[in-house]
Design an enzyme around this catalytic site. Sequence first.
Site, mmCIF file in Angstrom:
data_model
loop_
_atom_site.group_PDB
_atom_site.id
_atom_site.type_symbol
_atom_site.label_atom_id
_atom_site.label_comp_id
_atom_site.label_asym_id
_atom_site.label_seq_id
_atom_site.Cartn_x
_atom_site.Cartn_y
_atom_site.Cartn_z
ATOM 1 N N LYS A 57 18.165 23.473 27.976
ATOM 2 C CA LYS A 57 16.903 24.203 28.043
ATOM 3 C C LYS A 57 17.068 25.500 27.265
ATOM 4 C CE LYS A 57 13.657 25.840 31.611
ATOM 5 N NZ LYS A 57 13.415 25.909 33.062
ATOM 6 N N SER A 70 9.136 23.882 34.468
ATOM 7 C CA SER A 70 9.230 24.361 33.104
ATOM 8 C C SER A 70 10.265 23.634 32.247
ATOM 9 C CB SER A 70 9.557 25.850 33.117
ATOM 10 O OG SER A 70 10.828 26.073 33.682
ATOM 11 N N SER A 97 11.469 23.830 38.692
ATOM 12 C CA SER A 97 11.431 23.563 37.248
ATOM 13 C C SER A 97 12.392 22.495 36.743
ATOM 14 C CB SER A 97 11.685 24.860 36.477
ATOM 15 O OG SER A 97 10.562 25.686 36.570
#
Lengths: 477, 100
Positions: free
Chosen positions: A77, A152, A176
């Site tokens: 990420k 996310s 997330s």
Amino acid sequence: MIWQSILEQSRALKAKEISSVELTHAYLTQIQEKNRSLNAYLTVTAEEAMAMATASDDRRRNGQSLGVLDGIPFALKDNLCTCGIKTTCASRMLSQYLPPYHATAVERLLSAGGVLLGKTNLDEFGMGNSTECSAFGVTKNPKKDTCVAGGSSGGSAAAVAAAMTGYALGSDTGGSVRQPAAFCGIVGMKPTYGRVSRYGLVAFASSMDQIGPMTRTVEENAVLLGAISGKDVHDMTTVECPTEDFTAELRQGVKGLKIGLPQELFGDAVAEEVKAAVEGMAKYYEAMGAELIPLSLPLLSQAVAAYYVISSAEASSNLSRFDGVRFGHRAEGCRDQKELFCRSRSEGFGLEVKRRILTGTFVLSSGYYEEYYGRALAFRQQLRAELSRVLERCDALLCPTTTTAAYGIGAQPTDSVSRYADDLCTVVASLSGLPALSLPCGITEQGLPIGAQLIGTAFSEKKLYRIGFSWEQGGGK
Amino acid sequence: MKAESMKEALKRMAELSCLALSAEEFALLEKDLEEILAFARGLPMTSAVENSCEAPSVALSALRSDEKEACFPRELLLTQAPAKDESYVIVPVMGKESGQ
């Protein structure tokens, strides 16, 4: 070979059936084919990846393999710092930022011989649950490209689901890792707070942020958690735990275990298809010898409000470091420092980030602190106590990960409160710091994955993997 | 909270947060903030909370002993500065607009 589990890939590498260079090349080809449409990766580090793969093959040839992850490609990420590789947090603020160090979790994977393929998309600074808040466009769901991948960590989830990587790391503040894992049909773990170092994770809400592995199977996830967890002198919240093999109890089954079903998370807010799938999973556990315990957690209904007060307060503080002075975006032509701060931040941050900063500043400000922030902290303590009491009676809680399956791009409600309410099932583990595992438990009529969530006591990840593995090998197969 | 006071509050928050909001953003965020705060006011008012949470039964070592460590080299950190000379980050003069 890109669809094989990382354990199968590792065996094939060991048996010299494939090389890391071939495997890495296969993933890079898949990325080239899929990323234009899915937008899972923000940066692809093809050259670096091929160099790492070559080094891994050399080690193997010389009998110096570093273990099961050596030569296996992975993605990160884009809020995890990577030395000399762009770390944007999907924000204009950091669009050109090159960190001078690796995050500890990244360092651990690289030290284990992992091959970094690139950095994946997210909602800006992790604030959002669909990647629609990314400054670089939305990530589409590989199962249905008109739907979001979640967020996310949506880029990481989509990359794993579309075999654009062997595995990925995400970060989870309010869900997330787990929510995009559920939307994309993969496995995601939010470890116990303190299990994994956050050094090098760009902070959003420090009392809840955790880094977690995202994989296609439970066993791979357990292997990865072992690789990234442990004490780190750079993060004082990490806990000194004995080194654990999280795969050790995978095959012990669920006979005799007690699984709690919090009724509030099977209510009207949850779609019927989702409820039915999770209830089906519960029945499987019962058939395998587990005891189901229906229970009530009355405070759950207000957990989302507490989460947004606390996380926004922490975000407003954490993001104050972005001022256009030492790194990040700087507005042009400013006459003084005040203008520099204001214009740099206003140009650099997107709307959702501004919304959270303003909310956080409000709830922390004089005259409102006790009414909002103090109240949320007290609520959090009550919720933790309630969960502790409940978890004395059972080994884990089973509930949906999300209230619905993945929704259409642009289909989220326009008002913030309704959007935030989507986090109902995930914020409980976030506020309490408990570990939570999301794994696929069914498919909707439209062919979209449904995720179930297992929540356990602090540092009970091994047990959660055991319960998840039982489903994966039996009912979920 | 009355609409007028929310407007004032949002102006103050923007000032405190060093954010310059456009008129469009201001209107949108004013409405949002009002809704979010109303939502947050739904939290129960709890004056005293029994501390029933237990710390994990593993050794916490938050207070480790100090160890001297090299910091990042200045040149490396300066590579990320938006404006710099050979040794320093360059920033505009403080309070120039008010003639201080």
